[in-house]
Structures are given as structure tokens and as C-alpha cells.
Design a protein around this motif. Structure first.
Motif, short mmCIF file in Angstrom:
data_model
loop_
_atom_site.label_atom_id
_atom_site.label_comp_id
_atom_site.label_asym_id
_atom_site.label_seq_id
_atom_site.Cartn_x
_atom_site.Cartn_y
_atom_site.Cartn_z
N ALA A 291 44.72 22.89 45.95
CA ALA A 291 45.65 23.37 44.79
C ALA A 291 45.54 22.87 43.65
N LEU A 292 45.43 21.65 43.41
CA LEU A 292 45.44 20.91 42.25
C LEU A 292 44.13 21.40 41.47
N LYS A 293 43.17 21.49 42.21
CA LYS A 293 41.87 21.85 41.61
C LYS A 293 41.89 23.27 41.07
N GLN A 294 42.60 24.38 41.68
CA GLN A 294 42.69 25.34 41.13
C GLN A 294 43.23 25.56 39.79
N ASP A 295 44.44 24.62 39.47
CA ASP A 295 45.02 24.57 38.34
C ASP A 295 44.17 23.51 37.41
N GLY A 296 43.14 22.96 37.74
CA GLY A 296 42.30 22.15 36.95
C GLY A 296 42.89 20.97 36.48
N PHE A 297 43.20 20.25 37.50
CA PHE A 297 43.85 18.69 37.46
C PHE A 297 42.81 17.98 38.20
N ASN A 298 41.72 17.78 37.55
CA ASN A 298 40.55 17.21 37.90
C ASN A 298 40.84 15.36 38.01
N GLU A 299 41.38 15.13 37.15
CA GLU A 299 41.76 13.49 37.16
C GLU A 299 42.33 12.95 38.36
N ILE A 300 43.50 13.67 38.65
CA ILE A 300 44.14 13.35 39.95
C ILE A 300 43.45 13.51 41.04
N ILE A 301 42.78 14.58 41.12
CA ILE A 301 41.97 14.82 42.29
C ILE A 301 40.97 13.61 42.85
N GLY A 302 40.31 13.08 41.49
CA GLY A 302 39.56 12.14 41.84
C GLY A 302 40.47 10.63 42.27
N GLN A 303 41.78 10.42 42.06
CA GLN A 303 42.34 9.38 42.49
C GLN A 303 42.80 9.75 44.00
N ILE A 304 42.91 10.97 44.20
CA ILE A 304 43.65 11.25 45.54
C ILE A 304 42.29 10.96 46.62
N GLU A 305 40.91 11.63 46.11
CA GLU A 305 39.68 11.26 46.94
C GLU A 305 39.71 10.01 47.07
N ALA A 306 39.72 9.20 45.94
CA ALA A 306 39.56 7.59 46.14
C ALA A 306 40.33 6.92 47.33
N MET A 307 41.68 7.41 47.18
CA MET A 307 42.76 7.06 48.03
C MET A 307 42.43 7.42 49.39
N MET A 308 41.84 8.76 49.60
CA MET A 308 41.75 9.23 50.90
C MET A 308 40.68 8.61 51.69
N THR A 309 39.61 8.16 50.87
CA THR A 309 38.28 7.55 51.45
C THR A 309 38.66 6.25 51.83
N LYS A 310 39.45 5.37 50.89
CA LYS A 310 40.00 4.22 51.70
C LYS A 310 40.98 4.39 52.89
#
Length: 324
Positions: A291-310
């Protein structure tokens, strides 16, 4: 007889004529209810606005219903004011249900009448409805102009989740479905789970807590509220006020907090297998990222991906609340 109380927090700064205009319409949508059996708590969050006080006093003087006007001595934000209103509704009005209504949104004219019928017939904990996005001039906003997240909510309401296991649908595909001004809650449930007072998007966390504690949700399509979006690009007033980046961070923090609180309850009551929890969290955050990607919020997507990897590599079942 069940008692229904509107809870409306309001903050309108001096000189904000448009805010006053919207607030008058909000009050009018209460006074014009087809059922006269309602009360209201208006919580002024230290606006220091004489015109606002005049509007409320006029409403109180010319209404036959019981209206309480509470004025905060310091500015606390809508979530804290909403919690104050809930307590007043219980302690001073002996209310059975609270009907949330933000100060720029509009009720359906039959909200009280139809909600009473639902409560008398089905006795749910939560009644929620569809909503119509409107602009500053009360015109309906075309769905194609809305953010992807708002579009997703509206589409999810084509098959709205109901019953006592709503949390499964919320986490596995629906996401956020009930808008605050479209939601009515049993007052004991509202008191048990007050809105978080340190983050915006507090309603996201609160609805998830309701759902994961087994609250009974009921959906009515015939009493839609009107949800004001002043700017289709920036979204709601709170989103404009704190900025998109902070809003996104609080949105994710609200989901994390609601998930951790609810999952802790489900584990303690043996309602979900531990091995299922990580899959649930991963699935849900895949949806959030999309959903965030569809709205172009790429910065927080990177934060989420880092959180979920850990998170995937750890032995922890709960998500890191302090990440954002």
C-alpha cells in the motif's frame, strides 16, 4: 434503553473560519438526527477561540438534548480528548455506547436511529459503516483521486469483516477498515482500551486491539459518514498537521503496538499457535508495504523491510515497538 453519546474532540485556532464552518456542519449533522434520543460530549482542546465557544453555547441553548462542553486547560491532541470524552460519557451520562465523530466530519441523518435498531437486535460491541470522502466544499471525491490506502479501505468494505474473529481478516488482507467517525463502540470496551496518547493514527491501534480481544463487529452499509479530506494529496487534517513522514511512522507504530498487544492476549489464552504468529506479522506487513509503495512512500518502506528482516531472523514473536 441504551444510551448513545457522540464524542467530538475539537481544536480550531483563532481566525480559522473554514474550520469553524466545518464544525458547524458537524454539529448540524448531530442536531438533525431522526432519532432525538442522543447526548453529546464536545471536548475543546484549548482552542482559545471565542467564536468556537459561541457556536457550542448556541447549540447547547437551542438543543433539547443533553450536551456537555468540556474545555481542556492545555492542548492534549484528539486522542487524549477522545479518551476524556469517553470517561465523561460514562461518569456523567451513564452512556451505553459512544459514537465517535471528528469535528470536520458529518453523520448520516439516521445514524442514531439505525444504530439503536442494530444494538437492540444484535447486541454487538462495535458498529461501523461505509464512508463517503468529501472535500472542503462537501463535494464527493472521486475514488480515483484518493490515495491508494483510502481506496484500499473503501474496496475492503465491499465485503466487510464482521463477528468475533475480525482480526484474522484484518491481518490477512483487509487491513484498516473502520473510520473513526463511522464507528460506534460499547462504552465498557472503549474504557478498557483507550486510544494511545503518544502517537497519531491511534485509531488503527485501537481497532486492532478491539478485534484481537474478540470484540463483536457489526457492519451497516446504510448509515455512511462523510469523511472530510481537505487535500487529496496530503490527506486528512492530522496528516497535514504533522507531515506525511511523521504520519507514516505513527501509522506503522500503531499497527505494531496493536499487533503486540493483541497477540500477547491471544497467546495467553491459547487462541493462536506461536508458529503462526510470525507468518501473520510477515503477511500483514507485506500488505502494508504494498500500500505504501503504491503511494510512493519509499523511505519508510526501506525501514519496514529492515525491521522485518531482523524480525524474521530473531526468535521474538512480538514486533520491535521502538524501531520507529
Amino acid at each position: 434503553m441504551e444510551k448513545f453519546t457522540f464524542i467530538t474532540p475539537v481544536y480550531i485556532s483563532e481566525g480559522d473560519e473554514l474550520g469553524l464552518k466545518h464544525f458547524k456542519k458537524t454539529i448540524y449533522s448531530v442536531s438533525e438526527q431522526t432519532s432525538p434520543e442522543w447526548s453529546m460530549v464536545i471536548i475543546d482542546d484549548n482552542s482559545n477561540n471565542k467564536k468556537l465557544v459561541e457556536i457550542v453555547n448556541y447549540f447547547i441553548n437551542y438543543s433539547s438534548q443533553y450536551i456537555i462542553f468540556h474545555q481542556n486547560t492545555t492542548t492534549l491532541k484528539p486522542f487524549s480528548s477522545r479518551n476524556i470524552g469517553i470517561k465523561i460519557a460514562k461518569d456523567k451520562l451513564d452512556s451505553s455506547y459512544v459514537m465517535f465523530l471528528d469535528a470536520d466530519d458529518l453523520n448520516h441523518i439516521k445514524r442514531v436511529e439505525e444504530t439503536r435498531k442494530i444494538v437492540n437486535s444484535h447486541h454487538p460491541d462495535i458498529i461501523y459503516s461505509y464512508f463517503i470522502p468529501i472535500d472542503n466544499y462537501d463535494k464527493t471525491i472521486n475514488i480515483s483521486e484518493l490515495s491508494y490506502i483510502i481506496q484500499h479501505i473503501l474496496l475492503a468494505l465491499l465485503s466487510p469483516p464482521t463477528g468475533t474473529e475480525v482480526w484474522k481478516e484484518l491481518y490477512l488482507g483487509k487491513g484498516y477498515v473502520n473510520l473513526t467517525s463511522s464507528t460506534t463502540v460499547n462504552i465498557n470496551l472503549a474504557l478498557k482500551f483507550p486510544f494511545p496518547e503518544d502517537i497519531h493514527c491511534e485509531d488503527v491501534c485501537t481497532w486492532l486491539q478491539y478485534a484481537m480481544y474478540g470484540a463483536n463487529f457489526y457492519y451497516s452499509p446504510i448509515i455512511p459518514s462523510s469523511y472530510r479530506i481537505p487535500n487529496v494529496k496530503t490527506g486528512s487534517i492530522s496528516r497535514e498537521y504533522i507531515g506525511q513522514k511523521n504520519f507514516n511512522n505513527d501509522f506503522v507504530r500503531s499497527i505494531i503496538r496493536g499487533f503486540n498487544s493483541g497477540i500477547s492476549y491471544l497467546i495467553s489464552n491459547n487462541q493462536v499457535a506461536p508458529e503462526y504468529i510470525k507468518l501473520l506479522a510477515i503477511k500483514h506487513f507485506d500488505l502494508i508495504e504494498s500500500a505504501l509503495k503504491q503511494d510512493g512512500f519509499n523511505e519508510i518502506i526501506g525501514q519496514i523491510e529492515a525491521m522485518m528482516t531482523k524480525y524474521k531472523k530473531s526468535d521474538e514473536l512480538l514486533l520491535p515497538d521502538s524501531f520507529f
